[in-house]
Design a protein around this motif. Structure first.
Motif, PDB file in Angstrom:
ATOM      1  N   LYS A  48      43.051  -7.584 -13.195  1.00 24.07           N
ATOM      2  CA  LYS A  48      41.700  -7.335 -13.009  1.00 24.07           C
ATOM      3  C   LYS A  48      41.273  -6.852 -11.604  1.00 24.07           C
ATOM      4  O   LYS A  48      40.479  -5.964 -11.215  1.00 24.07           O
ATOM      5  CB  LYS A  48      40.836  -8.543 -13.217  1.00 24.07           C
ATOM      6  N   LEU A  51      42.712  -3.312 -11.593  1.00 24.50           N
ATOM      7  CA  LEU A  51      41.722  -2.425 -12.221  1.00 24.50           C
ATOM      8  C   LEU A  51      40.392  -2.192 -11.498  1.00 24.50           C
ATOM      9  O   LEU A  51      39.910  -1.041 -11.200  1.00 24.50           O
ATOM     10  CB  LEU A  51      41.137  -3.078 -13.677  1.00 24.50           C
ATOM     11  N   GLU A  52      40.004  -3.249 -10.590  1.00 21.11           N
ATOM     12  CA  GLU A  52      38.622  -3.086  -9.936  1.00 21.11           C
ATOM     13  C   GLU A  52      38.948  -2.131  -8.747  1.00 21.11           C
ATOM     14  O   GLU A  52      38.283  -1.261  -8.276  1.00 21.11           O
ATOM     15  CB  GLU A  52      38.266  -4.479  -9.325  1.00 21.11           C
ATOM     16  N   SER A  54      41.544   0.279  -8.582  1.00 20.29           N
ATOM     17  CA  SER A  54      41.603   1.449  -9.386  1.00 20.29           C
ATOM     18  C   SER A  54      40.293   2.178  -9.721  1.00 20.29           C
ATOM     19  O   SER A  54      39.830   3.413  -9.350  1.00 20.29           O
ATOM     20  CB  SER A  54      42.446   1.549 -10.460  1.00 20.29           C
ATOM     21  N   GLU A  55      39.345   1.372 -10.229  1.00 22.73           N
ATOM     22  CA  GLU A  55      37.897   1.865 -10.487  1.00 22.73           C
ATOM     23  C   GLU A  55      37.302   2.170  -9.148  1.00 22.73           C
ATOM     24  O   GLU A  55      36.558   3.247  -9.162  1.00 22.73           O
ATOM     25  CB  GLU A  55      37.157   0.656 -11.058  1.00 22.73           C
ATOM     26  N   GLN A  56      37.387   1.535  -8.073  1.00 23.10           N
ATOM     27  CA  GLN A  56      36.818   2.051  -6.873  1.00 23.10           C
ATOM     28  C   GLN A  56      37.415   3.251  -6.386  1.00 23.10           C
ATOM     29  O   GLN A  56      36.687   4.091  -5.832  1.00 23.10           O
ATOM     30  CB  GLN A  56      37.098   0.762  -5.835  1.00 23.10           C
ATOM     31  N   GLU A  58      38.608   5.216  -8.196  1.00 22.46           N
ATOM     32  CA  GLU A  58      38.297   6.524  -9.027  1.00 22.46           C
ATOM     33  C   GLU A  58      36.895   7.313  -8.597  1.00 22.46           C
ATOM     34  O   GLU A  58      36.682   8.015  -8.602  1.00 22.46           O
ATOM     35  CB  GLU A  58      38.359   6.031 -10.540  1.00 22.46           C
ATOM     36  N   PHE A  59      36.057   6.069  -8.461  1.00 20.15           N
ATOM     37  CA  PHE A  59      34.701   6.151  -8.062  1.00 20.15           C
ATOM     38  C   PHE A  59      34.885   7.317  -6.664  1.00 20.15           C
ATOM     39  O   PHE A  59      33.988   8.074  -6.580  1.00 20.15           O
ATOM     40  CB  PHE A  59      33.892   4.939  -7.834  1.00 20.15           C
ATOM     41  N   ARG A  62      35.635  10.525  -7.624  1.00 19.94           N
ATOM     42  CA  ARG A  62      34.869  11.407  -8.003  1.00 19.94           C
ATOM     43  C   ARG A  62      33.685  11.869  -6.940  1.00 19.94           C
ATOM     44  O   ARG A  62      33.183  12.839  -6.991  1.00 19.94           O
ATOM     45  CB  ARG A  62      34.067  10.342  -9.199  1.00 19.94           C
TER      46      ARG A  62
END
Length: 144
Positions: A48, A51-52, A54-56, A58-59, A62
């Motif tokens: 988790k 993932l967080e 990686s999401e950060q 990715e954000f 972007r």
């Protein structure tokens, strides 16, 4: 009858013993499952967090990508405006060159006309002076 009661009692006790063994086995299995569960929970927490993260990332990527796209769009618009100005200046320069060439031609023609007029006037003066000189010579020759 007492034998059947004893057998019934033994059967009940055996069933209770079997149930206790089953409960003990399940309890041991539950304690093993708790260990596995703790390991899975730790693994899930790490996943988790990963993932967080990686999401950060990715954000952030972007956001940077969108900023780059906006910057590229602005640069492209600036380039289009620059190209328009260059074309406009090229047209103005060409017009100025054409006007300069036309003006130069006009000045040359005007100067040619003025020079021709001066030549004609000087030629006329020379003819007139020549006539006067010849007339004066003729008068002197007549006087002598």
């Amino acid at each position: 009858r007492s034998r059947s009661r004893v057998e019934d009692r033994n059967i009940r006790i055996q069933a209770q013993l079997d149930q206790a063994n089953e409960d003990t086995r399940r309890a041991k299995q539950c304690s093993v499952d708790e260990g596995r569960l703790d390991a899975e929970i730790s693994k899930n927490i790490e996943l988790k967090q990963s993932l967080e993260s990686s999401e950060q990332q990715e954000f952030e990527l972007r956001s940077r990508s969108e900023a780059t796209h906006r910057e590229n769009a602005a640069l492209k618009e600036d380039m289009v405006q620059y190209q328009k100005r260059v074309r406009s200046l090229d047209r103005k320069l060409q017009m100025a060159k054409n006007e300069g060439t036309a003006r130069e031609r006009q000045i040359r023609n005007s100067q040619y006309v003025k020079l021709q007029k001066l030549r004609d006037e000087k030629e006329q003066e020379m003819k007139s002076m020549k006539k006067n000189l010849e007339a004066e010579r003729a008068i002197r020759l007549d006087i002598e």
